[in-house]
Write a protein that holds these residues in place. Structure first.
Motif, PDB file in Angstrom:
ATOM      1  N   SER A  84      -8.698  13.808 -16.189  1.00 60.64           N
ATOM      2  CA  SER A  84      -8.049  13.410 -14.702  1.00 60.64           C
ATOM      3  C   SER A  84      -7.373  12.023 -15.144  1.00 60.64           C
ATOM      4  N   CYS A  85      -6.171  11.176 -14.133  1.00 63.85           N
ATOM      5  CA  CYS A  85      -5.077  10.857 -14.440  1.00 63.85           C
ATOM      6  C   CYS A  85      -5.300   9.511 -15.532  1.00 63.85           C
ATOM      7  N   ILE A  86      -4.501   8.736 -15.429  1.00 63.44           N
ATOM      8  CA  ILE A  86      -4.268   7.716 -17.069  1.00 63.44           C
ATOM      9  C   ILE A  86      -3.132   6.837 -16.439  1.00 63.44           C
ATOM     10  N   ARG A  87      -4.611   5.570 -16.075  1.00 59.48           N
ATOM     11  CA  ARG A  87      -3.485   4.731 -16.816  1.00 59.48           C
ATOM     12  C   ARG A  87      -3.756   2.952 -16.891  1.00 59.48           C
ATOM     13  N   ASP A  88      -2.759   1.718 -17.149  1.00 56.71           N
ATOM     14  CA  ASP A  88      -3.077   1.441 -18.050  1.00 56.71           C
ATOM     15  C   ASP A  88      -3.543  -0.095 -16.783  1.00 56.71           C
ATOM     16  N   ALA A 145       0.442  -0.927   0.040  1.00 62.99           N
ATOM     17  CA  ALA A 145       0.043  -0.069  -0.364  1.00 62.99           C
ATOM     18  C   ALA A 145       0.931   0.909  -0.146  1.00 62.99           C
ATOM     19  N   VAL A 146       0.791   2.105  -1.166  1.00 62.55           N
ATOM     20  CA  VAL A 146       1.516   3.405  -1.190  1.00 62.55           C
ATOM     21  C   VAL A 146       1.580   4.056   0.376  1.00 62.55           C
ATOM     22  N   GLY A 147       0.827   4.693   0.443  1.00 62.29           N
ATOM     23  CA  GLY A 147      -0.193   5.323   1.232  1.00 62.29           C
ATOM     24  C   GLY A 147       0.563   4.865   3.117  1.00 62.29           C
ATOM     25  N   ARG A 187      -6.692  16.517  -6.101  1.00 60.84           N
ATOM     26  CA  ARG A 187      -5.637  15.398  -5.855  1.00 60.84           C
ATOM     27  C   ARG A 187      -5.462  14.412  -4.364  1.00 60.84           C
ATOM     28  N   ARG A 188      -4.362  13.889  -5.596  1.00 62.15           N
ATOM     29  CA  ARG A 188      -4.409  12.852  -4.246  1.00 62.15           C
ATOM     30  C   ARG A 188      -2.029  12.866  -4.221  1.00 62.15           C
ATOM     31  N   PRO A 189      -1.896  13.052  -3.338  1.00 65.90           N
ATOM     32  CA  PRO A 189       0.061  13.083  -3.670  1.00 65.90           C
ATOM     33  C   PRO A 189      -0.087  12.313  -4.147  1.00 65.90           C
ATOM     34  N   ASN A 227      -6.984   1.437  -4.024  1.00 67.06           N
ATOM     35  CA  ASN A 227      -7.226   1.399  -5.358  1.00 67.06           C
ATOM     36  C   ASN A 227      -8.761   2.041  -5.798  1.00 67.06           C
ATOM     37  N   LEU A 228      -8.770   2.220  -6.787  1.00 62.35           N
ATOM     38  CA  LEU A 228      -9.500   2.201  -7.887  1.00 62.35           C
ATOM     39  C   LEU A 228     -11.492   1.303  -8.037  1.00 62.35           C
ATOM     40  N   VAL A 229     -10.738   0.426  -8.699  1.00 59.38           N
ATOM     41  CA  VAL A 229     -11.487  -0.572  -9.210  1.00 59.38           C
ATOM     42  C   VAL A 229     -12.317  -0.948  -7.740  1.00 59.38           C
ATOM     43  N   PRO A 230     -11.765  -1.675  -6.988  1.00 62.07           N
ATOM     44  CA  PRO A 230     -12.722  -1.983  -6.008  1.00 62.07           C
ATOM     45  C   PRO A 230     -13.443  -1.071  -4.899  1.00 62.07           C
ATOM     46  N   PHE A 231     -13.060   0.203  -4.952  1.00 56.60           N
ATOM     47  CA  PHE A 231     -13.266   1.357  -4.965  1.00 56.60           C
ATOM     48  C   PHE A 231     -15.155   1.308  -5.731  1.00 56.60           C
ATOM     49  N   ILE A 232     -14.835   1.329  -6.792  1.00 57.27           N
ATOM     50  CA  ILE A 232     -16.358   1.445  -7.309  1.00 57.27           C
ATOM     51  C   ILE A 232     -17.404   0.914  -7.727  1.00 57.27           C
ATOM     52  N   SER A 236       6.994  -7.040  -9.971  1.00 55.62           N
ATOM     53  CA  SER A 236       7.635  -5.756  -9.709  1.00 55.62           C
ATOM     54  C   SER A 236       6.043  -4.450  -9.811  1.00 55.62           C
ATOM     55  N   SER A 237       6.544  -3.622 -10.044  1.00 53.32           N
ATOM     56  CA  SER A 237       5.519  -2.542 -10.432  1.00 53.32           C
ATOM     57  C   SER A 237       5.681  -1.478 -11.354  1.00 53.32           C
ATOM     58  N   CYS A 238       4.820  -0.927 -12.317  1.00 59.44           N
ATOM     59  CA  CYS A 238       5.085   0.359 -12.961  1.00 59.44           C
ATOM     60  C   CYS A 238       5.721   1.416 -11.949  1.00 59.44           C
ATOM     61  N   SER A 294     -14.868   9.206  -4.234  1.00 56.33           N
ATOM     62  CA  SER A 294     -13.868  10.241  -5.066  1.00 56.33           C
ATOM     63  C   SER A 294     -13.232  10.329  -5.633  1.00 56.33           C
ATOM     64  N   VAL A 295     -13.173  11.513  -6.947  1.00 53.84           N
ATOM     65  CA  VAL A 295     -12.015  11.206  -7.709  1.00 53.84           C
ATOM     66  C   VAL A 295     -11.384  12.390  -7.609  1.00 53.84           C
ATOM     67  N   TYR A 296      -9.784  11.790  -7.189  1.00 52.02           N
ATOM     68  CA  TYR A 296      -9.056  12.879  -6.986  1.00 52.02           C
ATOM     69  C   TYR A 296      -8.069  13.333  -7.885  1.00 52.02           C
ATOM     70  N   PRO A 302       7.641   4.485  -0.338  1.00 52.01           N
ATOM     71  CA  PRO A 302       9.056   3.613   0.261  1.00 52.01           C
ATOM     72  C   PRO A 302       8.408   2.329  -0.175  1.00 52.01           C
ATOM     73  N   TYR A 303       6.890   2.325  -0.977  1.00 55.32           N
ATOM     74  CA  TYR A 303       6.777   0.818  -1.098  1.00 55.32           C
ATOM     75  C   TYR A 303       7.711   0.563  -2.769  1.00 55.32           C
ATOM     76  N   GLY A 304       7.354   1.934  -3.681  1.00 57.00           N
ATOM     77  CA  GLY A 304       7.915   1.842  -4.565  1.00 57.00           C
ATOM     78  C   GLY A 304       9.268   2.019  -4.790  1.00 57.00           C
TER      79      GLY A 304
HETATM   80  C1  WQD Z   1      -5.515   4.757  -9.939  1.00 61.38           C
HETATM   81  C2  WQD Z   1      -6.306   6.293 -10.417  1.00 61.38           C
HETATM   82  C3  WQD Z   1      -5.773   7.575  -8.242  1.00 61.38           C
HETATM   83  C4  WQD Z   1      -8.770   5.771  -5.818  1.00 61.38           C
HETATM   84  C5  WQD Z   1      -1.009   1.639  -7.547  1.00 61.38           C
HETATM   85  C6  WQD Z   1      -0.094   1.809  -7.102  1.00 61.38           C
HETATM   86  C7  WQD Z   1       0.693   0.183  -7.786  1.00 61.38           C
HETATM   87  C8  WQD Z   1      -0.119  -0.709  -7.358  1.00 61.38           C
HETATM   88  C9  WQD Z   1      -1.542  -0.102  -8.417  1.00 61.38           C
HETATM   89  C10 WQD Z   1       0.391  -2.406  -6.226  1.00 61.38           C
HETATM   90  C11 WQD Z   1      -5.499   7.198 -10.090  1.00 61.38           C
HETATM   91  C12 WQD Z   1      -7.601   7.553  -9.100  1.00 61.38           C
HETATM   92  C13 WQD Z   1      -7.994   6.046  -7.009  1.00 61.38           C
HETATM   93  C14 WQD Z   1      -9.410   6.462  -5.625  1.00 61.38           C
HETATM   94  C15 WQD Z   1      -9.170   8.109  -7.350  1.00 61.38           C
HETATM   95  N1  WQD Z   1      -0.245  -1.413  -6.073  1.00 61.38           N
HETATM   96  N2  WQD Z   1      -7.836   6.834  -7.513  1.00 61.38           N
HETATM   97  N3  WQD Z   1      -9.968   7.530  -6.174  1.00 61.38           N
HETATM   98  O1  WQD Z   1      -1.960   4.454  -7.331  1.00 61.38           O
HETATM   99  O2  WQD Z   1      -2.295   3.950  -9.924  1.00 61.38           O
HETATM  100  O3  WQD Z   1      -0.989   2.195  -8.808  1.00 61.38           O
HETATM  101  O4  WQD Z   1      -1.672   0.197  -7.645  1.00 61.38           O
HETATM  102  O5  WQD Z   1       1.198  -2.986  -6.693  1.00 61.38           O
HETATM  103  O6  WQD Z   1       2.022  -0.166  -7.672  1.00 61.38           O
HETATM  104  O7  WQD Z   1       1.092   2.897  -7.553  1.00 61.38           O
HETATM  105  O8  WQD Z   1      -3.766   2.439  -8.550  1.00 61.38           O
HETATM  106  O9  WQD Z   1      -5.904   2.199  -7.832  1.00 61.38           O
HETATM  107  O10 WQD Z   1      -4.836   3.849  -6.329  1.00 61.38           O
HETATM  108  O11 WQD Z   1      -5.312   4.793  -8.753  1.00 61.38           O
HETATM  109  O12 WQD Z   1      -9.653   8.857  -8.031  1.00 61.38           O
HETATM  110  O13 WQD Z   1     -10.894   6.068  -4.735  1.00 61.38           O
HETATM  111  O14 WQD Z   1      -7.489   5.872  -9.857  1.00 61.38           O
HETATM  112  O15 WQD Z   1      -5.832   9.280  -8.254  1.00 61.38           O
HETATM  113  O16 WQD Z   1      -4.975   8.630 -10.640  1.00 61.38           O
HETATM  114  P1  WQD Z   1      -2.037   3.774  -9.008  1.00 61.38           P
HETATM  115  P2  WQD Z   1      -5.165   3.428  -7.770  1.00 61.38           P
END
Ligand code: WQD
Length: 338
Positions: free
Chosen positions: A228-232, A86-88, A294-296, A199-204, A124-126, A216-218, A149-151
């Motif tokens: 909004s932020c972009i991820r893969d 957990a990053v935080g 935004r989330r730090p 993480n985003l999807v389990p919160f959704i 590992s992780s991106c 909450s969209v950060y 510290p996680y990264g």
């Molecule tokens: C994705 C996007 C948030 C929650 C982290 C780790 C990575 C891996 C996956 C372990 C971001 C936004 C999120 C919310 C939001 N972990 N968001 N509201 O931060 O890309 O990756 O988790 O291996 O190493 O860094 O994933 O799902 O937390 O966030 O708006 O309630 O969704 O700001 O843009 P993240 P995430």
């Protein structure tokens, strides 16, 4: 039949990988300390595959327990998932992350050397790339000073593994995940975060199930098309399959060096707002959300260049983000009994 040790094998990605390993004919033994997983996952894996993996509840920081395990169990390869992630939390408690993630890795590698276990796959992780200079990200992109510290523990772990491979007969592949989402089609296993999901999807999915009032969209003021932020976002089953392919590469000695790195993503970026829209489309559920600060520590945009994994690993994703979101919803409904 080759026997594979999967550390963290009752966790989210670990359990999906155990299923794929068993279905490819591997025998699996799991080590998990159950700090972020439930023992019921063992029976659920058996329900999917018909085979119950051997299981040992071990804290990999316990050097003696690790030594005893390897005295009593011979394995042909290791897939190492077990880590704090957990990053935080890592920012608040860095020493927990350095002790757990690094001590565990060192004790495992010492046993690989002692017992001539030469095949080691690392989770590992991106996040090691930080804020990339260019997109999509290749494996040659510079590893930057991690923002957490996680990264950092992932970066240091890769260096420890590389040095160990250079000093021994161990060959290793480090798999840098982008954002794993979704669940097995059986809805028997999936992501089960303890407490409020980070993480985003389990919160959704928890919001859609009524456990959370709204998402909450950060931030929507980022320099991206919709702000909004972009991820893969990669389906966890596609990710699990990549681990089996990587292990087979090591067994068949098709690797080009003793330490290889592969980015595991879809190669496509999706914004937070696009994920919300896709979830609403595949489920027919309206998702309540609000835009907040935004989330730090968040990076603006990150998605993978998958050329190397496609060409050298011979692996590519088969499932879409929509399929992953639909499977995540099916899993949430099965967990909540809705
Ligand atoms: C994705 C996007 C948030 C929650 C982290 C780790 C990575 C891996 C996956 C372990 C971001 C936004 C999120 C919310 C939001 N972990 N968001 N509201 O931060 O890309 O990756 O988790 O291996 O190493 O860094 O994933 O799902 O937390 O966030 O708006 O309630 O969704 O700001 O843009 P993240 P995430």
């Amino acid at each position: 039949m080759k026997k594979i040790l999967v550390t963290g094998g009752l966790g989210y990605i670990g359990s999906h990988t155990v299923v794929e390993l068993q279905e490819k004919g591997f025998s699996v033994v799991i080590i998990d300390d159950l700090s972020n997983a439930d023992i019921s996952v063992l029976d659920r894996i058996e329900k999917i595959t018909g085979q119950k993996p051997a299981f040992h509840k071990i804290d990999l920081r316990d050097k003696n327990a690790v030594e005893v395990f390897f005295k009593e169990n011979s394995v042909d390869g290791i897939i190492h998932f077990a880590a704090s992630k957990a990053v935080g939390e890592s920012v608040e408690n860095p020493l927990l992350y350095y002790e757990n993630n690094l001590h565990s890795l060192v004790y495992l590698l010492q046993q690989c050397q002692k017992h001539a276990i030469s095949n080691f796959i690392f989770s590992s992780s991106c996040t090691v790339y930080g804020e990339p200079d260019s997109l999509p990200i290749t494996e040659e992109a510079p590893v930057k000073k991690a923002v957490s510290p996680y990264g950092n523990s992932k970066q240091i772990s890769e260096e420890i593994i590389q040095d160990t491979c250079n000093a021994s007969n161990i060959q290793s592949i480090s798999l840098r995940y982008f954002n794993p989402i979704g669940a097995h089609k059986s809805a028997e296993i999936g992501e089960l975060p303890k407490g409020a999901p980070q993480n985003l999807v389990p919160f959704i999915t928890q919001t859609a199930a009524g456990l959370r009032k709204e998402l909450s969209v950060y931030g929507n003021d980022y320099p991206t098309p919709d702000g909004s932020c972009i991820r893969d976002y990669i389906h966890v089953v596609d990710l699990a399959k990549a681990h089996v392919v990587a292990l087979q590469r090591l067994f068949e000695k098709r690797n080009s060096s003793n330490f290889e790195i592969f980015n595991l993503g879809t190669g496509r970026g999706s914004s937070v707002l696009e994920v919300i829209k896709a979830f609403e489309k595949v489920t027919g559920k309206k998702l309540p959300y609000k835009i907040v600060d935004r989330r730090p520590g968040d990076v603006i945009a990150v998605y993978a260049d998958t050329t190397k994994a496609n060409k050298e690993l011979g692996w590519k994703t088969e499932k879409t983000m929509e399929e992953a979101l639909a499977s995540a919803w099916e899993w949430e409904k099965s967990v909540r009994g809705v």
